[in-house]
Design a protein around this motif. Sequence first.
Motif, PDB file in Angstrom:
ATOM      1  N   PRO A 160      -7.682  -8.466  22.335  1.00 21.05           N
ATOM      2  CA  PRO A 160      -8.955  -7.591  22.806  1.00 21.05           C
ATOM      3  C   PRO A 160      -9.016  -6.743  22.350  1.00 21.05           C
ATOM      4  CG  PRO A 160      -8.637  -8.532  24.560  1.00 21.05           C
ATOM      5  CD  PRO A 160      -7.480  -9.138  23.673  1.00 21.05           C
ATOM      6  N   GLU A 161      -8.068  -5.540  22.155  1.00 15.94           N
ATOM      7  CA  GLU A 161      -7.625  -4.513  21.468  1.00 15.94           C
ATOM      8  C   GLU A 161      -8.418  -4.540  19.504  1.00 15.94           C
ATOM      9  OE1 GLU A 161      -5.887  -5.446  23.533  1.00 15.94           O
ATOM     10  OE2 GLU A 161      -3.973  -5.254  23.578  1.00 15.94           O
ATOM     11  N   ASP A 162      -8.010  -5.818  19.774  1.00 11.23           N
ATOM     12  CA  ASP A 162      -8.106  -6.170  17.885  1.00 11.23           C
ATOM     13  C   ASP A 162      -9.882  -5.404  17.513  1.00 11.23           C
ATOM     14  OD1 ASP A 162      -5.277  -8.555  17.912  1.00 11.23           O
ATOM     15  OD2 ASP A 162      -5.009  -5.534  17.318  1.00 11.23           O
ATOM     16  N   THR A 163     -10.713  -6.088  18.743  1.00 10.49           N
ATOM     17  CA  THR A 163     -11.742  -6.262  18.365  1.00 10.49           C
ATOM     18  C   THR A 163     -12.691  -4.274  17.919  1.00 10.49           C
ATOM     19  OG1 THR A 163     -12.728  -7.513  20.128  1.00 10.49           O
ATOM     20  CG2 THR A 163     -14.133  -5.889  19.479  1.00 10.49           C
ATOM     21  N   ALA A 164     -12.785  -5.232  16.347  1.00  9.30           N
ATOM     22  CA  ALA A 164     -13.328  -3.992  15.364  1.00  9.30           C
ATOM     23  C   ALA A 164     -13.854  -3.792  14.368  1.00  9.30           C
ATOM     24  CB  ALA A 164     -12.079  -3.237  15.384  1.00  9.30           C
ATOM     25  N   VAL A 165     -14.243  -3.243  13.671  1.00  8.32           N
ATOM     26  CA  VAL A 165     -15.527  -4.297  12.178  1.00  8.32           C
ATOM     27  C   VAL A 165     -14.094  -3.104  10.967  1.00  8.32           C
ATOM     28  CG1 VAL A 165     -16.665  -3.016  10.483  1.00  8.32           C
ATOM     29  CG2 VAL A 165     -17.216  -2.750  13.694  1.00  8.32           C
ATOM     30  N   TYR A 166     -13.860  -3.787  10.044  1.00  9.73           N
ATOM     31  CA  TYR A 166     -12.699  -4.704  10.111  1.00  9.73           C
ATOM     32  C   TYR A 166     -13.742  -4.115   8.418  1.00  9.73           C
ATOM     33  CZ  TYR A 166      -9.336  -5.524  12.868  1.00  9.73           C
ATOM     34  OH  TYR A 166      -8.472  -6.261  13.834  1.00  9.73           O
ATOM     35  N   TYR A 167     -12.485  -2.343   7.793  1.00 10.93           N
ATOM     36  CA  TYR A 167     -13.233  -2.477   6.158  1.00 10.93           C
ATOM     37  C   TYR A 167     -12.063  -2.365   5.400  1.00 10.93           C
ATOM     38  CZ  TYR A 167     -15.989  -0.043   8.892  1.00 10.93           C
ATOM     39  OH  TYR A 167     -17.920   0.681   9.650  1.00 10.93           O
ATOM     40  N   CYS A 168     -12.336  -3.107   3.987  1.00  7.99           N
ATOM     41  CA  CYS A 168     -11.452  -3.165   2.846  1.00  7.99           C
ATOM     42  C   CYS A 168     -11.432  -1.873   2.275  1.00  7.99           C
ATOM     43  CB  CYS A 168     -11.668  -4.420   1.890  1.00  7.99           C
ATOM     44  SG  CYS A 168     -13.078  -4.741   0.890  1.00  7.99           S
ATOM     45  N   ALA A 169     -10.707  -1.310   1.591  1.00  2.00           N
ATOM     46  CA  ALA A 169     -10.563  -0.226   0.763  1.00  2.00           C
ATOM     47  C   ALA A 169     -10.363   0.223  -0.116  1.00  2.00           C
ATOM     48  CB  ALA A 169     -10.684   1.098   1.801  1.00  2.00           C
ATOM     49  N   LYS A 170     -10.557   0.564  -1.443  1.00  2.00           N
ATOM     50  CA  LYS A 170      -9.252   0.383  -2.305  1.00  2.00           C
ATOM     51  C   LYS A 170      -8.845   1.921  -2.543  1.00  2.00           C
ATOM     52  CE  LYS A 170     -10.807   1.024  -7.376  1.00  2.00           C
ATOM     53  NZ  LYS A 170     -10.751   3.196  -7.628  1.00  2.00           N
ATOM     54  N   ASP A 171      -7.512   1.603  -3.220  1.00  2.00           N
ATOM     55  CA  ASP A 171      -6.748   3.019  -3.392  1.00  2.00           C
ATOM     56  C   ASP A 171      -7.837   3.831  -4.709  1.00  2.00           C
ATOM     57  OD1 ASP A 171      -3.110   3.647  -3.889  1.00  2.00           O
ATOM     58  OD2 ASP A 171      -4.645   2.953  -1.370  1.00  2.00           O
ATOM     59  N   TRP A 172      -7.578   5.059  -4.713  1.00  2.00           N
ATOM     60  CA  TRP A 172      -8.477   6.471  -5.003  1.00  2.00           C
ATOM     61  C   TRP A 172      -7.146   6.004  -6.844  1.00  2.00           C
ATOM     62  CZ3 TRP A 172      -6.946  11.245  -6.910  1.00  2.00           C
ATOM     63  CH2 TRP A 172      -5.646  11.862  -6.192  1.00  2.00           C
ATOM     64  N   VAL A 173      -5.727   5.899  -6.804  1.00  2.00           N
ATOM     65  CA  VAL A 173      -5.432   5.534  -8.062  1.00  2.00           C
ATOM     66  C   VAL A 173      -4.739   4.341  -8.885  1.00  2.00           C
ATOM     67  CG1 VAL A 173      -3.134   6.879  -9.168  1.00  2.00           C
ATOM     68  CG2 VAL A 173      -5.067   7.984  -7.786  1.00  2.00           C
ATOM     69  N   ALA A 174      -5.051   3.769  -9.896  1.00  2.00           N
ATOM     70  CA  ALA A 174      -4.266   2.787 -10.297  1.00  2.00           C
ATOM     71  C   ALA A 174      -3.353   2.865 -10.718  1.00  2.00           C
ATOM     72  CB  ALA A 174      -5.256   2.097 -11.658  1.00  2.00           C
ATOM     73  N   GLY A 175      -2.340   1.913 -10.084  1.00  4.22           N
ATOM     74  CA  GLY A 175      -0.505   1.869 -10.480  1.00  4.22           C
ATOM     75  C   GLY A 175       0.407   0.917  -9.831  1.00  4.22           C
ATOM     76  N   PRO A 176       1.596   0.929  -9.753  1.00  2.07           N
ATOM     77  CA  PRO A 176       2.145  -0.030  -8.952  1.00  2.07           C
ATOM     78  C   PRO A 176       2.251   0.216  -7.632  1.00  2.07           C
ATOM     79  CG  PRO A 176       3.381   1.541 -10.298  1.00  2.07           C
ATOM     80  CD  PRO A 176       2.383   1.608 -10.490  1.00  2.07           C
ATOM     81  N   TYR A 177       2.433   1.635  -7.054  1.00  5.84           N
ATOM     82  CA  TYR A 177       2.893   1.760  -5.382  1.00  5.84           C
ATOM     83  C   TYR A 177       0.908   2.605  -4.410  1.00  5.84           C
ATOM     84  CZ  TYR A 177       6.845   3.117  -8.776  1.00  5.84           C
ATOM     85  OH  TYR A 177       7.527   2.703  -9.304  1.00  5.84           O
ATOM     86  N   ILE A 178       1.893   2.314  -3.271  1.00  6.40           N
ATOM     87  CA  ILE A 178       0.010   2.826  -2.451  1.00  6.40           C
ATOM     88  C   ILE A 178       0.242   3.865  -2.127  1.00  6.40           C
ATOM     89  CG2 ILE A 178      -0.748   2.143  -0.568  1.00  6.40           C
ATOM     90  CD1 ILE A 178       1.076  -0.217  -0.028  1.00  6.40           C
ATOM     91  N   THR A 179      -0.940   4.515  -2.874  1.00  8.94           N
ATOM     92  CA  THR A 179      -1.230   5.981  -2.890  1.00  8.94           C
ATOM     93  C   THR A 179      -1.990   6.371  -0.858  1.00  8.94           C
ATOM     94  OG1 THR A 179      -3.009   6.381  -3.565  1.00  8.94           O
ATOM     95  CG2 THR A 179      -1.492   6.229  -4.391  1.00  8.94           C
ATOM     96  N   TYR A 180      -2.734   5.599  -0.233  1.00  5.23           N
ATOM     97  CA  TYR A 180      -3.265   5.318   1.484  1.00  5.23           C
ATOM     98  C   TYR A 180      -3.928   6.110   0.919  1.00  5.23           C
ATOM     99  CZ  TYR A 180       1.185   2.541   2.637  1.00  5.23           C
ATOM    100  OH  TYR A 180       1.709   1.812   3.162  1.00  5.23           O
ATOM    101  N   GLY A 181      -4.338   6.980  -0.700  1.00  2.00           N
ATOM    102  CA  GLY A 181      -5.365   7.588  -0.645  1.00  2.00           C
ATOM    103  C   GLY A 181      -6.264   6.887  -1.395  1.00  2.00           C
TER     104      GLY A 181
END
Length: 123
Positions: free
Chosen positions: A88-109
Amino acid sequence: EVQLVESGGGLVQPGGSLRLSCAASGFTFSSYAMSWVRQAPGKGLEWVSAINSGGGSTSYADSVKGRFTISRDNAKNTLYLQMNSLKPEDTAVYYCAKDWVAGPYITYGMDYWGKGTLVTVSS
């Protein structure tokens, strides 16, 4: 124009599964890390999971680790979130989001977000 369109949300019973999809367009999908972020009713944003541009590196919030799996199909410009053992605590609106910088790593921005898809976990 960057577009991110989520789908696959709905009502599911506790313990059930859902697979979310995010169709991307307007940018070179295969060059960017992507993330899933959620917002429960009345609460703030919570980062859920991320995947690097090539799909070989993933990370998860502790709250979903072992239950959710992020993946991507760069040929189809689509991001996925497989959600198992839903609570039940997974109830939410789920969004996908694009990283702000292209490249091989995850920046979390993140610079672009979809409009979200609602997941409701309830009996």
